[in-house]
Motif scaffolding. Structure first.
Motif, PDB file in Angstrom:
ATOM      1  N   LEU A   6      19.342  -8.570   2.633  1.00 41.37           N
ATOM      2  CA  LEU A   6      18.435  -7.876   1.715  1.00 41.37           C
ATOM      3  C   LEU A   6      17.129  -8.644   1.531  1.00 41.37           C
ATOM      4  N   THR A   7      17.253  -9.967   1.408  1.00 36.25           N
ATOM      5  CA  THR A   7      16.050 -10.797   1.274  1.00 36.25           C
ATOM      6  C   THR A   7      15.176 -10.694   2.523  1.00 36.25           C
ATOM      7  N   LEU A   8      15.818 -10.712   3.691  1.00 31.16           N
ATOM      8  CA  LEU A   8      15.080 -10.565   4.942  1.00 31.16           C
ATOM      9  C   LEU A   8      14.383  -9.205   5.009  1.00 31.16           C
ATOM     10  N   GLY A   9      15.079  -8.177   4.560  1.00 29.33           N
ATOM     11  CA  GLY A   9      14.473  -6.846   4.543  1.00 29.33           C
ATOM     12  C   GLY A   9      13.275  -6.773   3.618  1.00 29.33           C
ATOM     13  N   VAL A  10      13.378  -7.417   2.451  1.00 29.07           N
ATOM     14  CA  VAL A  10      12.251  -7.438   1.512  1.00 29.07           C
ATOM     15  C   VAL A  10      11.047  -8.157   2.114  1.00 29.07           C
ATOM     16  N   VAL A  11      11.307  -9.301   2.756  1.00 28.20           N
ATOM     17  CA  VAL A  11      10.211 -10.065   3.372  1.00 28.20           C
ATOM     18  C   VAL A  11       9.530  -9.244   4.465  1.00 28.20           C
ATOM     19  N   ILE A  12      10.333  -8.600   5.301  1.00 21.87           N
ATOM     20  CA  ILE A  12       9.776  -7.782   6.381  1.00 21.87           C
ATOM     21  C   ILE A  12       8.959  -6.619   5.814  1.00 21.87           C
ATOM     22  N   SER A  13       9.421  -6.035   4.718  1.00 26.26           N
ATOM     23  CA  SER A  13       8.719  -4.896   4.116  1.00 26.26           C
ATOM     24  C   SER A  13       7.419  -5.310   3.448  1.00 26.26           C
ATOM     25  N   ILE A  14       7.414  -6.483   2.806  1.00 26.29           N
ATOM     26  CA  ILE A  14       6.250  -6.913   2.037  1.00 26.29           C
ATOM     27  C   ILE A  14       5.208  -7.601   2.916  1.00 26.29           C
ATOM     28  N   PRO A  16       3.596  -6.968   5.764  1.00 27.39           N
ATOM     29  CA  PRO A  16       2.376  -6.249   6.168  1.00 27.39           C
ATOM     30  C   PRO A  16       1.358  -6.106   5.043  1.00 27.39           C
ATOM     31  N   PHE A  17       1.849  -5.908   3.813  1.00 26.21           N
ATOM     32  CA  PHE A  17       0.924  -5.805   2.679  1.00 26.21           C
ATOM     33  C   PHE A  17       0.275  -7.163   2.395  1.00 26.21           C
ATOM     34  N   TYR A  18       1.058  -8.229   2.493  1.00 30.89           N
ATOM     35  CA  TYR A  18       0.498  -9.559   2.297  1.00 30.89           C
ATOM     36  C   TYR A  18      -0.541  -9.872   3.368  1.00 30.89           C
ATOM     37  N   TRP A  19      -0.229  -9.522   4.605  1.00 25.73           N
ATOM     38  CA  TRP A  19      -1.169  -9.764   5.705  1.00 25.73           C
ATOM     39  C   TRP A  19      -2.451  -8.948   5.517  1.00 25.73           C
ATOM     40  N   MET A  20      -2.320  -7.747   4.977  1.00 31.02           N
ATOM     41  CA  MET A  20      -3.486  -6.917   4.693  1.00 31.02           C
ATOM     42  C   MET A  20      -4.364  -7.565   3.628  1.00 31.02           C
TER      43      MET A  20
END
Length: 265
Positions: A6-14, A16-20
């Protein structure tokens, strides 16, 4: 293991927004550097100035907000009325007509693009707000969702209001609409997102920079020879903020409205 996944999924989801967000603070040259720069830079103000010079940001944001808000208000009103009619009025041909509306969900927008464009030319509506707003007012999905939610309203309440002398419009606005707040929130978010992110239809019907919406204006930043990724990232960040705020405000009603559409007739 579950929490790790779940933590890995959250990191992967967030990420792109952080990179933006990071990209909007970096100059274009450093955005694609190897290894990538994952820390915020100091070019946010400079990117904002160049973005405003390129797009006339205030006018573009106003166009997008005006079109999205007006479309949402009118579309929610009309689709709610249609959903109420299909849910609570038994008229001849109601089920075949509702089936036809559902079938339109399977028609790609590209199929209706040319006829719709010809209608706009005939009405002399090209490069106007109404050309963007009016064709999207009747949303089959919104009609379906409102109809499914309104099935759960007890007929006895409506009959009691009619016995007390209330007209159909008074029943609709005083009884039906207040009980449909979760569904209205869900439909409003869907319609607002659809209009705010719309690119193809505004790109075809709008031909002056003064009328450009934010997605159309951002697409104009992508040139054949050079792309300023810092400006593009900042513009994309600005385009995400209104939708994020809207969803955070209405997220509980949004979930309740979607679940309300699961009621069977």
């Amino acid at each position: 293991m579950i929490y790790t996944l779940l933590t890995l999924g959250v990191v992967i989801s967030i990420f792109p927004f952080y990179w933006m967000l990071v990209g909007s603070t970096l100059p274009s040259g450093k955005l694609l550097s190897v290894p990538p720069n994952l820390l915020p830079g100091k070019h946010l103000v400079e990117n904002a100035k160049t973005l405003n010079e390129s797009l006339n940001l205030a006018k573009v944001m106003w166009n997008s907000l005006f079109i999205a808000i007006v479309s949402t208000i009118l579309s929610v009103l009309f689709c709610t009325m249609a959903g109420y009619a299909f849910a609570k009025f038994k008229f001849k041909g109601s089920k075949p007509l509702f089936f036809v509306i559902l079938c339109t969900l399977m028609i790609p927008f590209q199929v209706t693009l040319i006829p719709l464009f010809e209608i706009m030319v005939w009405l002399d509506w090209l490069n106007t707000y109404q050309a963007i707003i009016l064709p999207s007012l009747a949303s089959p999905f919104a009609i379906f969702l409102m109809r499914q939610n309104m099935i759960s309203i007890p007929d006895s309440i409506l009959e009691a209001a009619r016995i007390d002398g209330a007209g159909e419009f008074k029943i609709f606005f005083k009884i039906v609409m207040p009980t449909m707040k979760p569904a209205l929130a869900a439909v409003s978010i869907f319609i607002f997102m659809s209009q705010w992110n719309s690119l193809l239809w505004p790109l075809i019907t709008l031909n002056s920079k003064e009328m450009f919406t934010l997605p159309v204006a951002l697409s104009s930043l992508i040139g054949l020879a050079r792309i300023d990724y810092g400006q593009l990232m900042l513009g994309t960040t600005l385009s995400v903020i209104p939708i994020l705020i809207l969803f955070l405000i209405f997220q509980r009603n949004f979930i309740a409205g979607i679940l309300g559409g699961s009621v069977k007739e």
